[in-house]
Motif scaffolding. Structure first.
Motif, mmCIF file in Angstrom:
data_model
loop_
_atom_site.group_PDB
_atom_site.id
_atom_site.type_symbol
_atom_site.label_atom_id
_atom_site.label_comp_id
_atom_site.label_asym_id
_atom_site.label_seq_id
_atom_site.Cartn_x
_atom_site.Cartn_y
_atom_site.Cartn_z
ATOM 1 N N ARG A 1 0.776 -1.342 -0.051
ATOM 2 C CA ARG A 1 -0.032 0.124 -0.048
ATOM 3 C C ARG A 1 0.921 1.318 0.018
ATOM 4 O O ARG A 1 1.783 1.088 0.662
ATOM 5 C CB ARG A 1 -0.752 0.014 1.337
ATOM 6 C CG ARG A 1 -2.117 -0.827 0.962
ATOM 7 C CD ARG A 1 -3.134 -0.634 1.869
ATOM 8 N NE ARG A 1 -2.765 -0.887 3.360
ATOM 9 C CZ ARG A 1 -3.387 -0.334 4.479
ATOM 10 N NH1 ARG A 1 -4.596 0.262 4.157
ATOM 11 N NH2 ARG A 1 -3.066 -0.630 5.652
ATOM 12 N N PRO A 2 0.524 2.311 -0.775
ATOM 13 C CA PRO A 2 1.379 3.562 -0.753
ATOM 14 C C PRO A 2 1.062 3.971 0.712
ATOM 15 O O PRO A 2 0.307 4.174 1.078
ATOM 16 C CB PRO A 2 0.728 4.256 -1.628
ATOM 17 C CG PRO A 2 -0.675 3.724 -2.133
ATOM 18 C CD PRO A 2 -0.704 2.485 -1.906
ATOM 19 N N LEU A 3 2.339 4.685 1.020
ATOM 20 C CA LEU A 3 2.456 5.256 2.549
ATOM 21 C C LEU A 3 1.462 6.385 2.679
ATOM 22 O O LEU A 3 0.972 6.832 3.713
ATOM 23 C CB LEU A 3 3.940 5.535 2.810
ATOM 24 C CG LEU A 3 4.787 4.260 3.138
ATOM 25 C CD1 LEU A 3 6.072 4.665 3.378
ATOM 26 C CD2 LEU A 3 4.368 3.406 3.641
ATOM 27 N N LEU A 4 1.323 7.296 1.510
ATOM 28 C CA LEU A 4 0.640 8.368 1.655
ATOM 29 C C LEU A 4 -0.462 8.315 0.888
ATOM 30 O O LEU A 4 -0.328 8.244 -0.442
ATOM 31 C CB LEU A 4 1.370 9.623 1.491
ATOM 32 C CG LEU A 4 0.857 10.882 1.584
ATOM 33 C CD1 LEU A 4 0.271 11.158 2.858
ATOM 34 C CD2 LEU A 4 1.495 11.963 1.189
ATOM 35 N N VAL B 1 8.029 11.576 2.665
ATOM 36 C CA VAL B 1 7.551 10.388 3.128
ATOM 37 C C VAL B 1 8.790 9.355 3.730
ATOM 38 O O VAL B 1 9.685 9.536 2.932
ATOM 39 C CB VAL B 1 6.585 9.814 2.319
ATOM 40 C CG1 VAL B 1 5.974 8.332 2.683
ATOM 41 C CG2 VAL B 1 5.332 10.459 1.897
ATOM 42 N N PRO B 2 8.694 8.821 4.751
ATOM 43 C CA PRO B 2 9.807 8.020 5.365
ATOM 44 C C PRO B 2 9.880 6.808 4.062
ATOM 45 O O PRO B 2 8.920 6.132 3.734
ATOM 46 C CB PRO B 2 9.285 7.194 6.468
ATOM 47 C CG PRO B 2 8.540 8.226 7.144
ATOM 48 C CD PRO B 2 7.758 8.928 5.936
ATOM 49 N N SER B 3 11.081 6.480 3.748
ATOM 50 C CA SER B 3 11.325 5.597 2.711
ATOM 51 C C SER B 3 10.762 4.252 3.079
ATOM 52 O O SER B 3 11.147 3.777 4.211
ATOM 53 C CB SER B 3 12.778 5.581 2.142
ATOM 54 O OG SER B 3 13.250 4.558 1.433
ATOM 55 N N MET B 4 10.507 3.392 1.915
ATOM 56 C CA MET B 4 10.283 1.977 2.146
ATOM 57 C C MET B 4 11.542 1.278 2.510
ATOM 58 O O MET B 4 11.349 0.231 3.086
ATOM 59 C CB MET B 4 9.392 1.412 0.969
ATOM 60 C CG MET B 4 7.785 1.449 1.273
ATOM 61 S SD MET B 4 6.860 0.926 0.303
ATOM 62 C CE MET B 4 6.750 2.412 -1.188
ATOM 63 N N VAL B 5 12.553 1.645 1.852
ATOM 64 C CA VAL B 5 14.007 1.077 2.209
ATOM 65 C C VAL B 5 14.187 0.809 3.437
ATOM 66 O O VAL B 5 14.713 0.074 4.140
ATOM 67 C CB VAL B 5 14.846 1.660 1.077
ATOM 68 C CG1 VAL B 5 16.317 0.911 1.198
ATOM 69 C CG2 VAL B 5 14.327 1.540 -0.420
ATOM 70 N N ALA B 6 14.099 2.165 4.198
ATOM 71 C CA ALA B 6 14.205 2.327 5.374
ATOM 72 C C ALA B 6 13.384 1.771 6.237
ATOM 73 O O ALA B 6 13.597 1.392 7.645
ATOM 74 C CB ALA B 6 14.324 3.828 5.754
ATOM 75 N N MET B 7 12.094 1.493 5.707
ATOM 76 C CA MET B 7 11.112 0.662 6.500
ATOM 77 C C MET B 7 11.445 -0.819 6.823
ATOM 78 O O MET B 7 10.932 -1.425 7.787
ATOM 79 C CB MET B 7 9.775 0.870 5.895
ATOM 80 C CG MET B 7 8.485 0.531 6.382
ATOM 81 S SD MET B 7 7.100 0.975 5.494
ATOM 82 C CE MET B 7 6.533 -0.608 4.968
ATOM 83 N N ASN B 8 12.167 -1.305 5.711
ATOM 84 C CA ASN B 8 12.367 -2.717 5.834
ATOM 85 C C ASN B 8 13.233 -3.379 6.892
ATOM 86 O O ASN B 8 14.457 -3.278 6.721
ATOM 87 C CB ASN B 8 13.191 -2.886 4.299
ATOM 88 C CG ASN B 8 12.114 -4.213 3.754
ATOM 89 O OD1 ASN B 8 11.600 -5.043 4.379
ATOM 90 N ND2 ASN B 8 12.441 -4.302 2.324
ATOM 91 N N THR B 9 12.776 -3.578 7.789
ATOM 92 C CA THR B 9 13.442 -4.034 9.057
ATOM 93 C C THR B 9 13.440 -5.573 9.272
ATOM 94 O O THR B 9 14.128 -5.894 10.195
ATOM 95 C CB THR B 9 13.165 -3.216 10.239
ATOM 96 O OG1 THR B 9 11.738 -3.314 10.317
ATOM 97 C CG2 THR B 9 13.799 -1.752 10.096
ATOM 98 N N ASN B 10 12.685 -6.188 8.468
ATOM 99 C CA ASN B 10 12.285 -7.465 8.951
ATOM 100 C C ASN B 10 13.440 -8.713 8.213
ATOM 101 O O ASN B 10 13.423 -9.429 8.714
ATOM 102 C CB ASN B 10 11.027 -8.220 8.197
ATOM 103 C CG ASN B 10 10.956 -7.924 6.708
ATOM 104 O OD1 ASN B 10 11.866 -7.332 5.986
ATOM 105 N ND2 ASN B 10 9.757 -7.988 6.128
ATOM 106 N N HIS C 1 0.056 5.060 10.939
ATOM 107 C CA HIS C 1 -1.071 4.357 10.669
ATOM 108 C C HIS C 1 -2.395 4.850 10.922
ATOM 109 O O HIS C 1 -3.093 4.330 11.953
ATOM 110 C CB HIS C 1 -0.970 2.904 11.368
ATOM 111 C CG HIS C 1 -1.772 1.706 10.706
ATOM 112 N ND1 HIS C 1 -1.445 1.093 9.716
ATOM 113 C CD2 HIS C 1 -2.843 1.184 11.312
ATOM 114 C CE1 HIS C 1 -2.123 0.172 9.224
ATOM 115 N NE2 HIS C 1 -3.108 0.123 10.007
ATOM 116 N N SER C 2 -2.668 5.962 10.277
ATOM 117 C CA SER C 2 -3.870 6.559 10.839
ATOM 118 C C SER C 2 -4.667 7.318 9.563
ATOM 119 O O SER C 2 -4.029 7.220 8.636
ATOM 120 C CB SER C 2 -3.347 7.891 11.764
ATOM 121 O OG SER C 2 -2.696 8.649 10.822
#
Lengths: 435, 640
Positions: free
Chosen positions: B411-414, B537-546, B499-500
């Protein structure tokens, strides 16, 4: 007399307080008949919100109140309901006291005339008795406070109520004979909504009459007093405007308030004649018709002052009525103000020609306004012409009402000099006609 | 004798002048060669090829350069000594097409054409008159109106962020124009008015409908994208025409701005009958000053022409998940634009690393990775400047065949959407809903709304709620409308909790307009342009912590700073708002009726004011009056 008035005030305040607390308050405050772009409470709040955001309220086209209004409501915005109830109370009490004073004057004059035997013999039944005059001030206060138009206007928190209070205080000061206060209050009323400017003439006539100065252009005493009163009026107007400038630090309010009143850019429907006329106007005739319609409001002052120079209080009534019919953004609050005077002319009742028709028209229109508005705006089953037709009829009714009272007043004056039962040359009963 | 001498001198002059001409041409050519050499030196680390076929590319490049040189020579001979150093400046042209298969089965094709020219249009006393790749019509516009930056887009259809993800270059439905003027301009509004009219002519669009009533000066939402950090938003003008319909007549002038027109290169794909048979079409022109080199010693002008199109699975693809260039554009590629220094086709294969999702043919060994919109994407690259790209058929027809279901899209972050609430024609409420889909990061967004004056906004009714709690904007810039002069401008900075869903509501009142101010179809309603949500927007690359993907451990401990957030602009839907209408058929009737009522008032007052009461004496019957007439002549007493 204080007890019934107090009771009346309590009843009026209770009705308003109940309505303020009910769910109707919001509905009423959206009604276009009750609020206009000039005096809607929503716009006052908007102006204050703009001020809080650091934007000049006059930079947009939503706020059209005077700077004094911002200043006032800046402090009392949380007590607005009380302020509007107090304003209505002040108006009612001021009208009560003014009519009381007026009736005393009328009675005294009538007594002098009677003693000097100036009335024809058959006119005695036209004369007014203290008994019937006793309750008139109370009736006036009641007509103002319990008039549904006033109640709606107050519940909608239309600032029209405040303007009415200023005008009522002006009338009171005038009738009490205080030229200074009268001038200042008239300036304040003019500052609020420009049109009360025409009340200058009746006030001046009243003072001249009170001081036994004849209206004679060659008399220096006439000019002396006229200039004195004009000076008070213009002086306070300049001071008030100057103060507003210092409050805001700019002249933006002049085009935004007075330019708005005169050029009628907002065509939101209301009970007046302007909105649909200028929505449907051909662009190259707009300026011409705006001038015609605005001159129309002010123009009646001169002939009426000449005709009614002996009767300045009735002139005040006529002027207020004409303003409320022909002004650019009228609301029912304006109508309520001149309607409050009707009990003061209850002795004219026998000469009114079509009061029944007029009352039916006004009542029917008041009921039809919300109905046709709903059909046009919400149901979509009618169009603008329906609502327009009702505003036309309502104004037609008001014009009939006012001209009928004018006719009755003139006729009574005629009878008071020429006798009530006029005879033709051949001795049969004559009918009076205007020629 | 004299004639002979004359002829001799003429011959001399001829010889001399031809010599001079030759030498000047030579020197010019040399200079050109020099700059080319330098450029090629700086350009050597161009592309990391997986098979290391640099030789072929070099060859190609040389060929391109030689054609360039020939062109230059022709130009040079034509204009001889009048050439100024600025006109001799180099310009270059690049073209590329990115194809991204979308999870919905639709396909997204994005063309970008970039012309770079290191000249200065805005220099005083110097007129740029020699144009090569840069379109002259735009160059003249830039210099005449002292434009620092110009962005114009025409869009048909609405970009569905929730289905398609973020576009490369977002644009609102209809036409959008925003311009930064140079800070030497004194009459910005005048320049803006003229510029919109000129652009209206260039692009065959109704940009001339842009006037002060729909122009705003956003204070924070639209910063210059090019060089120079202008902050004074007095030199910025922004306007949208949400009603503008984009069609062939806008595409043709847009194609004419390309150096190769639609004759060669990627532009041959731009056939209007296919492009407009799509669910989204957006064409844009962006002009901005950029750095000439890494040190930024000199300024160059960049013209970026973009065209984004989304072909619908059902209307264009007949429901089959099978796409090819021919199916999309009814053309195939046969050559690169000869004037282009680079001409490439990228296909997004990020979701398809093993070829299990779709099949791409012809296969290409060239791969390229880029971080786009905060996401690391992998692309197959087809270089059109290389002969083997086209294979034996001498034409490239990319084929994409889906094997299975598209699967779930991240899903797009924004995301933002907007609607009008309320019923009736008196009041209403604009709701703007902004979603932050990031699981744990809050970020601020800038919301910009430009609302026409005939919807009177009440700013005191503005509420911002997220997670059913009041969320006070930290910055509000509000400029109220002036009737018939200026629209409302509302800009605010809102912090979106993670998440809002954040809801912004504001009430408005609908005005009744003059009958001449309505559009020819007044009951269709009036459009309100999209609101603009701009955010880092915070990057998805940075979001990837799994850490499930095989990344080197050293790369994944601390998220990389450059990739930690990226700029996104999201446009919401335009609104369609109904206004109360007068009856258009009866201006005469209204004028007559209202004037009648006023006349009734005037008449009755006039009557009472000018006449007096008198006893009504009935007049004599006609016979008696005639008899009296005769009696008067005879001198006899009259009858009564």
């Amino acid at each position: 007399m204080a007890a019934p008035l107090t009771l009346l005030l309590i009843v009026a305040v209770t009705i308003r307080a109940v309505l303020f607390r009910s769910s109707w308050a919001e509905l009423i405050s959206e009604r276009v008949e009750v609020v206009s772009p000039l005096n809607a409470w929503k716009r006052v709040v908007e102006g204050l919100a703009l001020l809080d955001l650091g934007v000049s309220p006059y930079s947009g086209d939503v706020f059209h109140e005077t700077p004094f209004m911002i200043y006032l409501f800046h402090f009392v915005v949380d007590y607005a309901e009380i302020v509007f109830m107090i304003a209505d109370g002040i108006t009612a009490v001021a009208l009560y006291l003014s009519i009381q004073t007026y009736n005393k004057n009328v009675f005294r004059k009538q007594k002098y005339a009677l003693e000097s035997d100036r009335y024809p013999a058959d006119c005695l039944e036209l004369l007014r008795s203290p008994k019937e005059m006793f309750y008139i001030p109370l009736k006036v206060a009641m007509f103002y406070l319990l008039n549904p138009f006033t109640i709606l206007s107050c519940v909608a928190k239309s600032t029209c109520g405040l303007n009415n209070a200023i005008i009522a205080l002006f009338i009171l000061c005038t009738l009490k004979g205080s030229a200074l206060l009268s001038g200042i209050l008239l300036a304040l009323a003019t500052y609020q909504s420009i049109y009360p400017l025409t009340l200058f003439a009746p006030a001046l006539l009243f003072f001249l009459q009170r001081l036994y100065i004849p209206v004679n252009l060659r008399r220096s005493s006439f000019w002396f007093f006229t200039l004195q009163y004009a000076f008070i009026y213009v002086g306070s107007l300049v001071v008030i405007t100057g103060l507003s400038f210092f409050l805001l630090g700019s002249w933006d309010f002049i085009p935004s308030v007075y330019g708005f009143i005169f050029s009628v850019p907002d065509l939101t429907p209301n009970i007046g004649l302007f909105w649909y006329f200028f929505a449907e106007m051909f662009e190259h005739f707009r300026l011409f018709f705006i001038c015609v319609f605005q001159i129309n409001v002010f123009f009646y002052t001169i002939p009426l002052s000449i005709k009614l120079k002996e009767h300045p209080v009735f002139l005040i009534f006529m002027q207020i009525a004409i303003i409320s019919i022909f002004k650019s953004y009228p609301t029912v609050g304006d109508v309520a103000l001149y309607m409050a005077f009707l009990p003061a002319w209850s002795h004219l009742y026998r000469f009114l020609r079509n009061i029944f028709l007029v009352s039916c028209v006004l009542l029917a229109c008041s009921a039809l306004f919300p109905v046709l508005w709903h059909l046009w705006i919400y149901a979509g089953s009618a169009n603008s012409n329906f609502y327009y037709a009702i505003t036309l009829l309502f104004n037609f009714g008001q014009i009939l009402l006012v001209s009928d009272y004018f006719y009755a007043y003139l006729r009574r004056e005629h009878h008071l000099t020429h006798g009530l039962y006029l005879k033709k040359k051949d001795g049969t009963e004559a009918t009076l006609v205007l020629k | 004798m004299a004639a002979h001498r004359c002829g001799l001198s003429l011959v001399f002059i001829l010889i001399f002048s031809s010599l001079a001409c030759h030498s000047s041409c030579d020197s010019l050519e040399n200079a050109n060669e020099d700059t080319e050499e330098k450029q090629s030196v700086s350009d050597t680390p161009r592309e990391v090829n997986s098979d290391g076929s640099i030789a072929a590319e070099d060859l190609n490049e040389r060929r391109g350069r030689s054609t360039d040189a020939e062109l230059d020579r022709r130009d040079g001979t034509r204009t001889s000594e009048a050439l100024t150093p600025a006109a001799a400046a180099r310009d270059e042209f690049q073209e590329e097409l990115v194809i991204r298969p979308l999870h919905s089965g639709d396909i997204y094709a994005s063309f970008q054409f970039r012309t770079l020219w290191d000249t200065d249009f805005l220099q005083e006393g110097q007129k740029v008159s020699h144009y090569r790749l840069f379109p002259k019509s735009l160059g003249q516009v830039l210099s005449k109106f002292s434009v620092r930056e110009l962005h114009i887009s025409f869009t048909q259809g609405f970009w569905r962020t929730m289905q398609w993800g973020q576009p490369f270059i977002p644009s609102p439905p209809g036409a959008e124009l925003w311009v930064w003027f140079h800070d030497t301009v004194s009459d910005v509004d005048g320049n803006w008015k003229e510029l919109t009219n000129v652009l209206s002519g260039i692009f065959c669009a109704s940009l001339n409908f842009i006037d002060l009533t729909n122009t705003v000066q956003p204070s924070a939402s639209f910063k210059p994208l090019g060089l120079g950090n202008a902050t004074d938003h007095r030199f910025l003008r922004y306007a949208t025409l949400p009603r503008e319909i984009v069609c062939t007549e806008n595409l043709t002038p847009w194609k004419k701005l390309l150096p190769c027109g639609s004759k060669a290169g990627l532009a041959v794909l731009l056939k209007s009958e296919k492009l407009f048979h799509s669910s989204f079409h957006s064409q844009a022109v962006h002009i901005r000053p950029v750095c000439q080199d890494e040190q930024c010693t000199s300024k160059a002008w960049e013209l970026r022409q973009t065209l984004n199109v989304v072909f619908d699975l059902y209307t264009a693809g007949q429901g089959k998940k099978e796409w090819s260039l021919f199916k999309m554009f009814s053309r195939t590629l046969t050559e690169a634009c000869p004037l282009a220094t680079s001409s490439k086709v990228y296909v997004d294969i990020t979701d398809n690393p093993e070829g299990e999702l779709f099949e791409l043919s012809p296969a290409t060994p060239l791969l390229s990775q880029a971080v786009v919109l905060g996401d690391r994407r992998t692309y197959s690259v087809f270089d059109l400047t290389r002969a083997e790209t086209f294979g034996q058929l001498r034409s490239l027809n990319l084929l994409l065949r889906w094997k299975g279901d598209g699967g779930e899209m991240l899903r797009p972050l924004l995301h933002a959407e907007r609607y009008v609430a309320g019923f009736g024609l008196q009041t209403g409420e604009i709701h703007t809903v902004i979603y932050n889909n990031h699981p744990y990061r809050a970020f601020p967004v800038l919301l910009m709304d430009s609302v026409p004056w005939y919807l009177q906004l009440y700013i005191h009714t503005l509420t911002v709620t997220s997670k059913s709690r009041d969320n006070k904007p930290s910055y509000i810039h509000y400029q109220p409308a002036k009737d018939r002069h200026r629209p409302h401008l509302l800009e605010m900075l809102i912090q979106l909790p993670p998440h809002s869903m954040t809801e912004v509501t504001v009430q408005f009142e609908r005005a009744l307009l003059k009958w001449t101010e309505y559009t020819p179809d007044p009951n269709h309603g009036f459009y309100v342009g999209s609101s603009v949500v701009s955010a880092l927007v915070p990057s998805m690359v940075a979001m990837n912590t799994n850490f499930t993907q095989d990344q080197p451990l050293f790369s994944s401990f601390v998220p990389v700073k450059e990739e930690s957030s990226y700029f996104v602009r999201v446009y919401t839907e335009p609104l369609l708002v109904n206004l109360p209408t007068p009856d258009f058929s009866m201006p005469y009737n209204v004028i007559c009726l209202t004037c009648t009522v006023v006349a009734v008032g005037y008449g009755s007052f006039y009557n009472l004011l000018t006449r007096t009461f008198q006893v009504d004496e009935p007049s004599l019957p006609l016979a008696k009056r005639l008899a009296n007439l005769i009696r008067r002549i005879r001198g006899v007493p009259l009858l009564t």
